[in-house]
Enzyme design. Structure first.
Site: not given
Length: 452
Positions: A178, A201-202
């Site tokens: 994605k 998000e990381r």
């Protein structure tokens, strides 16, 4: 920073203290504390949902948002992950949340509260801009959508072409690609301004996504809003709204804005965490009803603006939990958006990137972007691909014999070449004319095949 920038900052400080309402704040006291919320007495009569409050702890001040109002107490969800709060601590109301973007924000990275986190100079604020908050343009006030544009991604431009002001979802499970596809779409040359919201998000991947995947050229016209997975639910809940407000600012200036939101599912998770913390009961797989109210309230703000203004083209990633496309969030978002692109894990495992399933993907505005000839061609291409995929098991078993079905023979010959033509890496240049590129590839490969 030049003299004009320093003067602008001084003017901001002066305006802050020139406002009489900013010098006197109504306060209350903390009465109850939980790991994710705390209750305050003394503010119920002046509090409004969504207002910000400031808590004065022993070490430092922290902020929170009012998420529930009772007759005697209000419930506050803090923006910080852990708050140094004690019973009886003072809490002051600061009023509604507002974002005042500025042209100079392009190229900058901010957090969910519109504070710079990229180590750059202080952000300038456009105090002449009236923050519309969560206002959605009236249904009959919007411009009509009808102008297509090229993303540069061949599989998108052929099978699910987009128009300015469209809202498209990228549906996929974790690790399918994605973010890579979103970065390819964010590099489209058709837009004046790009707003990227990275929600949940990381932290390790944020800098790589902005510097390597998007790149310095596209980043120069991009405003990035970041709330990583280790931040509080309130920061992850607030980030998409802040990104939308920035996009609305540039839209009202007449810009064609691209809003990239990764991902709406993590936004829904943050909504769920905040709502359940206030005691709201779950109604669908653990999601409270307010989640399915807040999703359209956010997404409907994107789209074409009023006459004389720009547009917000939204590309939203939807993380499919457990690859279940009937997940409540996916179902709800699919009904709100103007199309969806499905990334298939089986296609990714075959090494085809982007792993878009053209048969499961649809753009509700494709008819406004295709020419009549292109519409006919894409219909034939989909029929050919469907025939090829439907007979895959038969061919693997060795039951297929050439010559018995001319349509299947053509599909077996052409579809693998079509898949080759649709392959595209992030580093590859964008395609200006995907239909011509497809035709050239098929023609070249047909000339090569007999020699092999």
């Amino acid at each position: 920073m030049g003299p004009s920038g320093r003067l602008a900052l001084l003017e901001q400080v002066w305006q802050r203290f020139a406002d009489q309402s900013a010098l006197l704040k109504r306060g209350g006291r903390i009465a109850e504390i939980s790991p994710t919320h705390y209750k305050v007495r003394g503010l119920s009569d002046v509090a409004r949902l969504g207002d910000l409050v400031e808590h004065r702890g022993h070490k430092a001040a922290s902020q929170g948002e009012i998420v529930q109002i009772g007759g005697e107490e209000i419930v506050v969800a803090p923006f910080e992950r852990s708050v140094d709060a004690g019973i009886g601590d003072a809490v002051f109301r600061r009023g509604p949340f507002a974002v005042t973007p500025h042209d100079s924000w392009r190229g900058r990275t901010i957090d969910a509260l519109a504070r710079a986190i990229d180590g750059g100079p202080p952000l300038l604020r456009d105090h002449g801009h009236e923050d519309a908050g969560t206002a959605t343009p009236g249904a009959l006030d919007r411009q009509r959508v009808g102008t297509g544009f090229m993303t540069g991604v061949r599989v998108i431009d052929i099978f699910t072409p987009l128009c300015f002001g469209q809202r498209l979802g990228i549906f996929a499970g974790s690790g399918v690609g994605k973010s890579t596809l979103l970065a390819m779409l964010a590099g489209a040359d058709a837009f004046d301004t790009v707003v990227v919201a990275l929600v949940g998000e990381r932290g390790r991947e944020v800098r790589e996504f902005l510097e390597d995947t998007i790149g310095a050229v596209a980043m120069a016209k991009t405003v990035a809003v970041v709330a990583t997975s280790d931040e509080s639910a309130m920061m992850r809940r607030r980030a998409p709204d802040s990104a939308m407000r920035v996009a609305e600012y540039f839209r009202d200036r007449g810009d064609r804005v691209l809003l990239v939101l990764d991902s709406i599912t993590r936004f829904a998770h943050a909504l769920r965490e905040v709502a359940t913390g206030t005691g709201e009961p779950p109604v669908a797989r653990g999601y409270p009803a307010s989640v399915f109210t807040d999703l359209p309230k956010l997404l409907e703000r994107a789209g074409p603006g009023a006459e004389g203004k720009g547009s917000i083209t939204a590309i939203i990633s939807v993380l499919i939990d457990g690859d279940d496309h009937n997940d409540p969030v996916a179902d709800s978002v699919r009904g709100i958006l103007d199309g969806h692109v499905v990334l298939d894990r089986a296609i990714a495992e075959q090494g085809r990137y982007p792993p878009v399933n053209p048969l499961a993907s649809i753009s509700r505005l494709a008819g406004k972007a295709w020419t009549p000839e292109q519409r006919i061609l894409v219909t034939k291409l989909k029929a050919m691909i469907a025939r090829f995929e439907d007979t895959r098991d038969i061919r693997l078993l060795g039951a297929y014999q050439g010559g018995a079905d001319p349509e299947l023979d053509l599909a077996v010959q052409q579809v693998p070449l079509i898949y080759e033509a649709l392959g595209q890496a992030p580093a590859d240049p964008g395609s200006a004319d995907p239909f011509s590129d497809l035709a050239r590839h098929l023609k070249a490969r047909q000339h090569v095949e007999p020699a092999e």
